[in-house]
Motif scaffolding. Structure first.
Motif, mmCIF file in Angstrom:
data_model
loop_
_atom_site.group_PDB
_atom_site.id
_atom_site.type_symbol
_atom_site.label_atom_id
_atom_site.label_comp_id
_atom_site.label_asym_id
_atom_site.label_seq_id
_atom_site.Cartn_x
_atom_site.Cartn_y
_atom_site.Cartn_z
ATOM 1 N N ILE A 8 0.846 -1.203 0.000
ATOM 2 C CA ILE A 8 0.000 0.000 0.000
ATOM 3 C C ILE A 8 0.878 1.249 0.000
ATOM 4 O O ILE A 8 0.635 2.206 -0.756
ATOM 5 N N TYR A 9 1.927 1.248 0.822
ATOM 6 C CA TYR A 9 2.865 2.371 0.850
ATOM 7 C C TYR A 9 3.513 2.568 -0.520
ATOM 8 O O TYR A 9 3.630 3.704 -1.013
ATOM 9 N N ALA A 10 3.949 1.468 -1.135
ATOM 10 C CA ALA A 10 4.600 1.562 -2.442
ATOM 11 C C ALA A 10 3.657 2.152 -3.482
ATOM 12 O O ALA A 10 4.058 3.006 -4.289
ATOM 13 N N GLY A 11 2.396 1.706 -3.487
ATOM 14 C CA GLY A 11 1.435 2.219 -4.454
ATOM 15 C C GLY A 11 1.100 3.677 -4.226
ATOM 16 O O GLY A 11 1.040 4.465 -5.179
ATOM 17 N N LEU A 12 0.901 4.070 -2.966
ATOM 18 C CA LEU A 12 0.553 5.460 -2.663
ATOM 19 C C LEU A 12 1.715 6.395 -2.955
ATOM 20 O O LEU A 12 1.514 7.528 -3.413
ATOM 21 N N ARG A 13 2.931 5.946 -2.704
ATOM 22 C CA ARG A 13 4.082 6.798 -2.973
ATOM 23 C C ARG A 13 4.326 6.942 -4.469
ATOM 24 O O ARG A 13 4.714 8.019 -4.934
ATOM 25 N N LYS A 14 4.101 5.859 -5.222
ATOM 26 C CA LYS A 14 4.341 5.919 -6.668
ATOM 27 C C LYS A 14 3.267 6.759 -7.363
ATOM 28 O O LYS A 14 3.575 7.623 -8.183
ATOM 29 N N SER A 15 1.996 6.519 -7.045
ATOM 30 C CA SER A 15 0.901 7.234 -7.709
ATOM 31 C C SER A 15 -0.209 7.482 -6.692
ATOM 32 O O SER A 15 -1.218 6.761 -6.687
ATOM 33 N N PRO A 16 -0.033 8.471 -5.825
ATOM 34 C CA PRO A 16 -1.023 8.680 -4.753
ATOM 35 C C PRO A 16 -2.423 8.957 -5.269
ATOM 36 O O PRO A 16 -3.406 8.608 -4.615
ATOM 37 N N GLY A 17 -2.537 9.574 -6.437
ATOM 38 C CA GLY A 17 -3.869 9.895 -6.957
ATOM 39 C C GLY A 17 -4.525 8.763 -7.719
ATOM 40 O O GLY A 17 -5.738 8.773 -7.921
ATOM 41 N N LYS A 18 -3.732 7.799 -8.144
ATOM 42 C CA LYS A 18 -4.261 6.740 -9.001
ATOM 43 C C LYS A 18 -4.344 5.382 -8.326
ATOM 44 O O LYS A 18 -5.125 4.525 -8.758
ATOM 45 N N PHE A 19 -3.525 5.152 -7.302
ATOM 46 C CA PHE A 19 -3.406 3.808 -6.744
ATOM 47 C C PHE A 19 -4.744 3.267 -6.256
ATOM 48 O O PHE A 19 -5.198 2.202 -6.696
ATOM 49 N N LEU A 20 -5.393 3.999 -5.355
ATOM 50 C CA LEU A 20 -6.660 3.512 -4.809
ATOM 51 C C LEU A 20 -7.749 3.502 -5.876
ATOM 52 O O LEU A 20 -8.556 2.569 -5.932
ATOM 53 N N ARG A 21 -7.769 4.518 -6.738
ATOM 54 C CA ARG A 21 -8.795 4.575 -7.766
ATOM 55 C C ARG A 21 -8.693 3.399 -8.727
ATOM 56 O O ARG A 21 -9.687 2.735 -9.029
ATOM 57 N N VAL A 62 5.436 -9.775 -5.888
ATOM 58 C CA VAL A 62 4.373 -9.599 -6.867
ATOM 59 C C VAL A 62 3.408 -8.497 -6.434
ATOM 60 O O VAL A 62 3.001 -7.647 -7.241
ATOM 61 N N TYR A 63 3.029 -8.485 -5.160
ATOM 62 C CA TYR A 63 2.103 -7.458 -4.671
ATOM 63 C C TYR A 63 2.725 -6.069 -4.786
ATOM 64 O O TYR A 63 2.046 -5.097 -5.137
ATOM 65 N N ILE A 64 4.013 -5.953 -4.489
ATOM 66 C CA ILE A 64 4.699 -4.667 -4.638
ATOM 67 C C ILE A 64 4.749 -4.267 -6.112
ATOM 68 O O ILE A 64 4.521 -3.100 -6.465
ATOM 69 N N GLN A 65 5.027 -5.256 -6.973
ATOM 70 C CA GLN A 65 5.070 -4.977 -8.407
ATOM 71 C C GLN A 65 3.728 -4.467 -8.914
ATOM 72 O O GLN A 65 3.667 -3.511 -9.701
ATOM 73 N N LEU A 66 2.640 -5.087 -8.466
ATOM 74 C CA LEU A 66 1.314 -4.644 -8.895
ATOM 75 C C LEU A 66 1.027 -3.223 -8.406
ATOM 76 O O LEU A 66 0.363 -2.444 -9.099
ATOM 77 N N SER A 67 1.505 -2.872 -7.232
ATOM 78 C CA SER A 67 1.310 -1.522 -6.715
ATOM 79 C C SER A 67 2.102 -0.487 -7.491
ATOM 80 O O SER A 67 1.695 0.676 -7.586
ATOM 81 N N LEU A 68 3.232 -0.914 -8.043
ATOM 82 C CA LEU A 68 4.108 0.004 -8.799
ATOM 83 C C LEU A 68 3.812 0.011 -10.280
ATOM 84 O O LEU A 68 4.471 0.752 -11.025
ATOM 85 N N ALA A 69 2.870 -0.815 -10.730
ATOM 86 C CA ALA A 69 2.575 -0.928 -12.153
ATOM 87 C C ALA A 69 2.173 0.425 -12.732
ATOM 88 O O ALA A 69 1.604 1.268 -12.044
ATOM 89 N N GLU A 70 2.436 0.632 -14.002
ATOM 90 C CA GLU A 70 2.191 1.920 -14.652
ATOM 91 C C GLU A 70 0.739 2.338 -14.607
ATOM 92 O O GLU A 70 0.421 3.516 -14.540
#
Length: 271
Positions: A146-159, A261-269
């Motif tokens: 969750i941290y990785a996704g929010l840091r990479k794309s805070p506006g898009k990760f949850l959406r 894998v979960y981190i990779q999915l959070s960092l996906a483009e």
């Protein structure tokens, strides 16, 4: 419920009683500091020993590294390279793989060390056979992706996690709850249960086979030719011991791999 699945009632035969393994195997009596917040049973002591052993293993293996490694340094480097090349960098690339490598490496070796004690005398039980350690690691993984996704794309990760792009808007009524449960609830739950259940089942099988061997060979005085059954139970016990060594490694690999894998999915483009 657990006691119904693993009954403790003994089986009588020839004046002796065979006690089947039970779930109480995983709740041993307190050994040290009873009645205090720091009380320790056998499994807790195993966890402390494994943690200390891993720290010492890497400390002595890396404190005086040379260009031409010795035997011990080679073993340490081989283990570290396995995690780095085959898990971290293979899925995350060099930059992100290096970034999350300490976490992935710690998870792999901690799970492996805790698992392998299930077949190491005099421990004979895995440190991961109680839900505490698997759950703790799963929660750490949950916060990390969750941290990785929010840091990479805070506006898009949850959406994008809850509302996958390309899905017709009216399907979100069904898709969004499913995505929420699968991403934010099932991931840590499945990580925890997969590891814990494998270690529980493996331990119970080994106890069953070797207890049966002792029963047929020594305790059942009127066994007669039935003593020959001890050969079969011992053979199965030995085979499952080798299988448990493989399972110990595979479960460590799967836990570390799924973390990556979960981190990779959070960092996906798309996030």
């Amino acid at each position: 419920m657990l006691k119904a699945l693993f009954p403790t009632a003994p089986l009588a035969a020839g004046g002796a009683e065979f006690h089947a393994p039970s779930i109480e195997e995983f709740f041993p009596p307190v050994v040290l500091f009873e009645g205090t917040p720091f009380e320790l049973n056998r499994i807790m002591i195993i966890r402390l020993i494994v943690t200390l052993a891993i720290v010492l293993f890497f400390y002595f293996g890396t404190r005086r590294m040379t260009l031409v490694p010795g035997r011990f340094q080679s073993i340490v480097e081989m283990g570290l390279d396995f995690v780095r090349v085959n898990i971290a960098e293979d899925l995350l690339g060099k930059k992100d793989g290096t970034r999350f490598l300490p976490l992935i490496t710690t998870i792999f070796f901690l799970v492996l060390g805790m698992n392998i004690t299930g077949v190491v005398p005099p421990f004979n039980v895995a440190g991961t056979s109680l839900i505490g350690i698997p759950l703790l690691l799963a929660v750490i993984v949950w916060f990390t992706f969750i941290y990785a996704g929010l840091r990479k794309s805070p506006g898009k990760f949850l959406r994008n996690s809850l509302f996958p792009p390309g899905v017709p808007w009216y399907f979100y009524i069904i898709v969004t709850p499913i995505e929420f449960v699968s991403t934010f609830i099932l991931r840590p739950v499945t990580l925890t249960l997969r590891l814990t259940m494998n270690m529980i089942v493996g331990h119970l099988l080994l106890v069953l086979f070797f207890s049966a061997t002792s029963f047929f060979l020594y305790e059942w005085q009127e066994a007669g030719l039935f003593r020959l059954l001890s050969v079969g139970t011992f053979a199965f016990g030995f085979a499952f011991t080798l299988f448990e060594i493989l399972v110990a490694f595979l479960q460590a690999y799967v836990f570390a791999l799924l973390t990556t894998v979960y981190i990779q999915l959070s960092l996906a483009e798309e996030h």
